[in-house]
Design a protein around this motif. Structure first.
Motif, PDB file in Angstrom:
ATOM      1  N   ALA A  89      79.236  85.587   9.964  1.00  0.00           N
ATOM      2  CA  ALA A  89      80.092  84.854   9.024  1.00  0.00           C
ATOM      3  C   ALA A  89      79.560  84.960   7.596  1.00  0.00           C
ATOM      4  CB  ALA A  89      80.187  83.388   9.440  1.00  0.00           C
ATOM      5  N   ARG A  90      78.248  84.858   7.438  1.00  0.00           N
ATOM      6  CA  ARG A  90      77.651  84.958   6.098  1.00  0.00           C
ATOM      7  C   ARG A  90      77.839  86.358   5.519  1.00  0.00           C
ATOM      8  NH1 ARG A  90      72.897  82.198   8.930  1.00  0.00           N
ATOM      9  NH2 ARG A  90      73.205  79.983   8.493  1.00  0.00           N
ATOM     10  N   GLU A  91      77.584  87.359   6.344  1.00  0.00           N
ATOM     11  CA  GLU A  91      77.659  88.735   5.856  1.00  0.00           C
ATOM     12  C   GLU A  91      79.101  89.181   5.613  1.00  0.00           C
ATOM     13  OE1 GLU A  91      73.565  90.427   7.999  1.00  0.00           O
ATOM     14  OE2 GLU A  91      75.529  91.116   8.681  1.00  0.00           O
ATOM     15  N   PHE A  92      80.026  88.649   6.382  1.00  0.00           N
ATOM     16  CA  PHE A  92      81.423  89.064   6.268  1.00  0.00           C
ATOM     17  C   PHE A  92      82.102  88.469   5.036  1.00  0.00           C
ATOM     18  CE2 PHE A  92      85.960  88.253   7.508  1.00  0.00           C
ATOM     19  CZ  PHE A  92      86.384  89.576   7.452  1.00  0.00           C
ATOM     20  N   TYR A  93      81.593  87.353   4.534  1.00  0.00           N
ATOM     21  CA  TYR A  93      82.253  86.634   3.440  1.00  0.00           C
ATOM     22  C   TYR A  93      82.603  87.525   2.241  1.00  0.00           C
ATOM     23  CZ  TYR A  93      82.960  83.253  -0.336  1.00  0.00           C
ATOM     24  OH  TYR A  93      83.470  82.559  -1.402  1.00  0.00           O
ATOM     25  N   PRO A  94      81.669  88.301   1.687  1.00  0.00           N
ATOM     26  CA  PRO A  94      82.048  89.131   0.530  1.00  0.00           C
ATOM     27  C   PRO A  94      83.058  90.228   0.871  1.00  0.00           C
ATOM     28  CG  PRO A  94      79.816  89.656   1.248  1.00  0.00           C
ATOM     29  CD  PRO A  94      80.230  88.422   1.994  1.00  0.00           C
ATOM     30  N   PHE A  95      83.096  90.653   2.130  1.00  0.00           N
ATOM     31  CA  PHE A  95      84.104  91.634   2.536  1.00  0.00           C
ATOM     32  C   PHE A  95      85.486  90.974   2.539  1.00  0.00           C
ATOM     33  CE2 PHE A  95      80.196  93.405   4.086  1.00  0.00           C
ATOM     34  CZ  PHE A  95      80.359  94.775   3.980  1.00  0.00           C
ATOM     35  N   TRP A  96      85.533  89.750   3.025  1.00  0.00           N
ATOM     36  CA  TRP A  96      86.794  89.002   3.028  1.00  0.00           C
ATOM     37  C   TRP A  96      87.292  88.781   1.605  1.00  0.00           C
ATOM     38  CZ3 TRP A  96      87.492  83.549   1.755  1.00  0.00           C
ATOM     39  CH2 TRP A  96      88.780  83.070   2.048  1.00  0.00           C
ATOM     40  N   LYS A  97      86.354  88.510   0.690  1.00  0.00           N
ATOM     41  CA  LYS A  97      86.727  88.275  -0.709  1.00  0.00           C
ATOM     42  C   LYS A  97      86.918  89.568  -1.492  1.00  0.00           C
ATOM     43  CE  LYS A  97      85.665  85.020  -3.346  1.00  0.00           C
ATOM     44  NZ  LYS A  97      84.993  84.150  -4.336  1.00  0.00           N
ATOM     45  N   GLU A  98      86.597  90.690  -0.868  1.00  0.00           N
ATOM     46  CA  GLU A  98      86.657  92.000  -1.527  1.00  0.00           C
ATOM     47  C   GLU A  98      85.788  92.006  -2.786  1.00  0.00           C
ATOM     48  OE1 GLU A  98      90.913  92.352  -2.055  1.00  0.00           O
ATOM     49  OE2 GLU A  98      91.102  93.459  -0.171  1.00  0.00           O
ATOM     50  N   ASP A  99      84.607  91.411  -2.643  1.00  0.00           N
ATOM     51  CA  ASP A  99      83.666  91.284  -3.759  1.00  0.00           C
ATOM     52  C   ASP A  99      82.632  92.413  -3.660  1.00  0.00           C
ATOM     53  OD1 ASP A  99      81.737  90.562  -5.613  1.00  0.00           O
ATOM     54  OD2 ASP A  99      81.893  88.420  -5.189  1.00  0.00           O
ATOM     55  N   ILE A 100      82.915  93.506  -4.318  1.00  0.00           N
ATOM     56  CA  ILE A 100      82.069  94.698  -4.221  1.00  0.00           C
ATOM     57  C   ILE A 100      80.657  94.422  -4.739  1.00  0.00           C
ATOM     58  CG2 ILE A 100      81.823  97.116  -4.860  1.00  0.00           C
ATOM     59  CD1 ILE A 100      84.189  96.486  -3.023  1.00  0.00           C
ATOM     60  N   LYS A 101      80.558  93.681  -5.836  1.00  0.00           N
ATOM     61  CA  LYS A 101      79.241  93.383  -6.404  1.00  0.00           C
ATOM     62  C   LYS A 101      78.402  92.553  -5.434  1.00  0.00           C
ATOM     63  CE  LYS A 101      80.387  93.648 -11.330  1.00  0.00           C
ATOM     64  NZ  LYS A 101      80.431  92.895 -12.619  1.00  0.00           N
ATOM     65  N   ALA A 102      79.030  91.584  -4.778  1.00  0.00           N
ATOM     66  CA  ALA A 102      78.302  90.739  -3.825  1.00  0.00           C
ATOM     67  C   ALA A 102      77.861  91.546  -2.608  1.00  0.00           C
ATOM     68  CB  ALA A 102      79.174  89.565  -3.392  1.00  0.00           C
ATOM     69  N   ILE A 103      78.708  92.469  -2.175  1.00  0.00           N
ATOM     70  CA  ILE A 103      78.341  93.334  -1.043  1.00  0.00           C
ATOM     71  C   ILE A 103      77.134  94.187  -1.416  1.00  0.00           C
ATOM     72  CG2 ILE A 103      79.082  95.273   0.396  1.00  0.00           C
ATOM     73  CD1 ILE A 103      81.953  94.133   0.153  1.00  0.00           C
ATOM     74  N   ALA A 104      77.161  94.739  -2.621  1.00  0.00           N
ATOM     75  CA  ALA A 104      76.047  95.567  -3.080  1.00  0.00           C
ATOM     76  C   ALA A 104      74.765  94.750  -3.183  1.00  0.00           C
ATOM     77  CB  ALA A 104      76.389  96.194  -4.431  1.00  0.00           C
ATOM     78  N   ALA A 105      74.890  93.517  -3.688  1.00  0.00           N
ATOM     79  CA  ALA A 105      73.715  92.649  -3.821  1.00  0.00           C
ATOM     80  C   ALA A 105      73.155  92.284  -2.455  1.00  0.00           C
ATOM     81  CB  ALA A 105      74.083  91.391  -4.603  1.00  0.00           C
ATOM     82  N   LEU A 106      74.045  91.963  -1.517  1.00  0.00           N
ATOM     83  CA  LEU A 106      73.610  91.618  -0.160  1.00  0.00           C
ATOM     84  C   LEU A 106      72.938  92.806   0.508  1.00  0.00           C
ATOM     85  CD1 LEU A 106      73.568  89.649   2.253  1.00  0.00           C
ATOM     86  CD2 LEU A 106      75.860  90.450   2.842  1.00  0.00           C
TER      87      LEU A 106
END
Length: 224
Positions: free
Chosen positions: A74-91
């Motif tokens: 759930a934590r890791e999927f959140y930025p994918f759900w939001k389509e937040d590319i920067k957050a995915i890269a940071a994670l």
């Protein structure tokens, strides 16, 4: 109900895990959990509170032993759900995706047994130091003794849960926390436990700025 966007987000998340070497069994478990989650997410605003409101009731249906894995998804999927590319890269950089979770889990127990054990549990110097520092920081913030006592007891619970951990680091701490959460049947108590273990973590790792972290966030967000 159209879940196209959510389905695409799940595929993107699982595809990234696969490229990082996640095994098929792990991908299947995450996929099964996320399939249920996106049903709750369909039509919701892309907002953190909406996301948490979708996750929390779903977690109540998850077996205790699976809480860590499901919360990780759930934590890791959140930025994918939001389509937040920067957050995915940071994670992806820090803390990274949890591809190889610990094989260790804290021993099965109940909240009642944990609370009872605190009366006789012995803590060594490496455990007592952060407990005392945490209590002192709370008092310096003007907390009443009853609040200090309650929070120190909750901090002791996480130390008890970590007693048999082969390695004590951020991964074992997170695992112990996630697998202790379902022992709290009362949601307000669960939220308080989350607040405490996040405050106490900074003392546990010896963060010199730990005192500045107390009494700052009372949300008890299950996804942080």
């Amino acid at each position: 109900m159209d879940q196209t966007r959510e389905d695409e987000a799940v595929r993107a998340y699982l595809r990234l895990l696969q490229t990082k070497g996640a095994v098929s069994a792990a991908l299947l478990r995450r996929s099964q959990f996320l399939e249920k989650l996106i049903v709750n997410l369909a039509g919701k605003e892309l907002d953190g509170n909406e996301y948490r409101d979708a996750v929390e009731p779903l977690m109540e249906t998850v077996p205790t032993d699976d809480w860590h894995d499901c919360l990780t998804a759930a934590r890791e999927f959140y930025p994918f759900w939001k389509e937040d590319i920067k957050a995915i890269a940071a994670l992806n950089i820090n803390p990274g995706f949890d591809i190889t979770p610990l094989q260790w889990k804290p021993l099965p127990t109940s909240l009642k047994l944990l609370m009872e054990s605190l009366a006789t549990e012995k803590f060594d110097a490496s455990e007592n130091w952060p407990l005392k520092a945490y209590a002192q920081a709370l008092r310096q913030e003007g907390s009443e003794q009853s609040l200090v006592d309650t929070r120190v007891k909750l901090a002791k619970i996480i130390l008890v849960r970590l007693k048999n951990a082969p390695v004590k680091n951020h991964k074992s701490y997170r695992t112990a926390v996630d697998l202790t959460l379902p022992l709290f049947n009362i949601k307000n108590n669960r939220r308080l436990f989350l607040v405490v273990v996040r405050e106490f973590y900074h003392f546990w790792i010896g963060n010199p700025d730990a005192s500045s972290m107390v009494l700052k966030d009372g949300s008890g967000n299950i996804l942080l």
